[in-house]
Design a protein around this motif. Structure first.
Motif, PDB file in Angstrom:
ATOM      1  N   TYR A  62      39.502  33.726  40.685  1.00  0.00           N
ATOM      2  CA  TYR A  62      39.527  35.247  40.322  1.00  0.00           C
ATOM      3  C   TYR A  62      39.309  35.704  38.569  1.00  0.00           C
ATOM      4  O   TYR A  62      39.218  36.000  38.363  1.00  0.00           O
ATOM      5  CB  TYR A  62      41.361  36.384  40.865  1.00  0.00           C
ATOM      6  CG  TYR A  62      42.367  36.100  39.567  1.00  0.00           C
ATOM      7  CD1 TYR A  62      42.228  36.736  38.303  1.00  0.00           C
ATOM      8  CD2 TYR A  62      42.779  34.946  39.652  1.00  0.00           C
ATOM      9  CE1 TYR A  62      42.872  36.199  37.544  1.00  0.00           C
ATOM     10  CE2 TYR A  62      43.970  34.685  39.499  1.00  0.00           C
ATOM     11  CZ  TYR A  62      44.263  34.731  37.728  1.00  0.00           C
ATOM     12  OH  TYR A  62      45.988  35.360  37.229  1.00  0.00           O
ATOM     13  N   ARG A 121      36.847  34.093  37.097  1.00  0.00           N
ATOM     14  CA  ARG A 121      35.563  33.448  37.192  1.00  0.00           C
ATOM     15  C   ARG A 121      35.624  32.574  35.892  1.00  0.00           C
ATOM     16  O   ARG A 121      34.688  32.911  34.989  1.00  0.00           O
ATOM     17  CB  ARG A 121      35.035  34.334  37.016  1.00  0.00           C
ATOM     18  CG  ARG A 121      34.952  35.983  38.111  1.00  0.00           C
ATOM     19  CD  ARG A 121      34.084  36.857  37.806  1.00  0.00           C
ATOM     20  NE  ARG A 121      34.093  37.689  39.520  1.00  0.00           N
ATOM     21  CZ  ARG A 121      33.555  38.652  39.493  1.00  0.00           C
ATOM     22  NH1 ARG A 121      32.508  39.079  39.035  1.00  0.00           N
ATOM     23  NH2 ARG A 121      33.277  39.390  40.684  1.00  0.00           N
ATOM     24  N   TRP A 137      46.028  38.613  36.044  1.00  0.00           N
ATOM     25  CA  TRP A 137      45.704  39.015  36.792  1.00  0.00           C
ATOM     26  C   TRP A 137      46.421  41.016  36.950  1.00  0.00           C
ATOM     27  O   TRP A 137      47.556  41.219  36.946  1.00  0.00           O
ATOM     28  CB  TRP A 137      46.229  38.386  38.763  1.00  0.00           C
ATOM     29  CG  TRP A 137      45.854  39.799  39.641  1.00  0.00           C
ATOM     30  CD1 TRP A 137      46.619  40.815  40.363  1.00  0.00           C
ATOM     31  CD2 TRP A 137      44.034  40.063  40.056  1.00  0.00           C
ATOM     32  NE1 TRP A 137      46.097  41.440  42.217  1.00  0.00           N
ATOM     33  CE2 TRP A 137      44.941  41.062  41.431  1.00  0.00           C
ATOM     34  CE3 TRP A 137      43.202  39.449  40.274  1.00  0.00           C
ATOM     35  CZ2 TRP A 137      43.692  41.316  41.791  1.00  0.00           C
ATOM     36  CZ3 TRP A 137      41.742  40.081  40.649  1.00  0.00           C
ATOM     37  CH2 TRP A 137      41.922  41.578  41.561  1.00  0.00           C
TER      38      TRP A 137
END
Length: 198
Positions: free
Chosen positions: A157, A159, A188
């Motif tokens: 997530y 990247r 996150w």
């Protein structure tokens, strides 16, 4: 002189693939002004030559103290030597088995045993796949004893654009477990998000 045990960490590098995790961990801890006590297994030295351009002197220079892997008389082999805990990065299945079964065959497993008996955090970056039933049982055993098994699994997530970013994120999450902020973790949904528009 007063010693701050909260700024002292034992780092073990065992023979599993992923020697770079141990090297980068030492770099991050040095940047955080944490005193590191390093143990490199004989198998890890072989891995180092296959996977990296580092020499033993290069890696040892990153630690405050480097201990021989067979030196069971080292300070870190005693519970009276105060530390904030220990990280084995990477942790081979052999080392995991020694820790799980209380077999202090070398200084890494002895220091890990000491960490557990003193109820200090022990984090193992277990490196193997696929896993056998023996591996899984050993992971269960060390978890029941209080260790944290933290396989270096990448977070996509974030990247990541490089292997370095993958490594830094993983190690940042490991150091989170000790309350150490590296600045390498993409968290996150911690950033303020823009409101959704219709």
């Amino acid at each position: 002189m007063t010693i701050d045990k909260n700024r002292r960490m034992v780092v073990g590098i065992s023979g599993a693939s992923g020697f770079i995790y141990g090297v980068r961990l030492l770099e991050l801890l040095r940047g955080l002004d944490v005193e590191t006590h390093l143990i490199i297994s004989r198998a890890a030295l072989l891995t180092m030559t296959h996977e990296t351009h580092y020499k033993l002197a290069d890696v040892s220079a990153l630690a405050a103290t480097t201990h021989r892997c067979d030196d069971l008389a080292a300070g870190i082999a005693s519970g009276s030597f105060r530390t904030m805990g220990m990280i084995v990065a990477p942790c081979s299945m052999k080392t995991l088995a020694e820790i799980a079964n209380g077999m202090s065959l070398g200084l890494i497993s002895r220091a890990a045993d000491v960490t557990l008996k003193e109820r200090r955090p022990l984090v193992l970056l277990a490196r193997e796949t696929p896993l056998t039933l023996a591996h899984l049982r050993n992971m269960t055993a060390v978890t029941e004893m209080g260790a944290i098994v933290a396989p270096p699994v990448p977070a996509f997530y974030t990247r990541p654009q490089s292997l370095e970013q993958v490594i830094d994120h993983t190690l940042g999450r490991v150091l989170d477990l000790f309350g150490l902020e590296t600045g390498t973790v993409t968290r996150w949904r911690e950033a303020v998000e823009e409101p959704l528009t219709a």
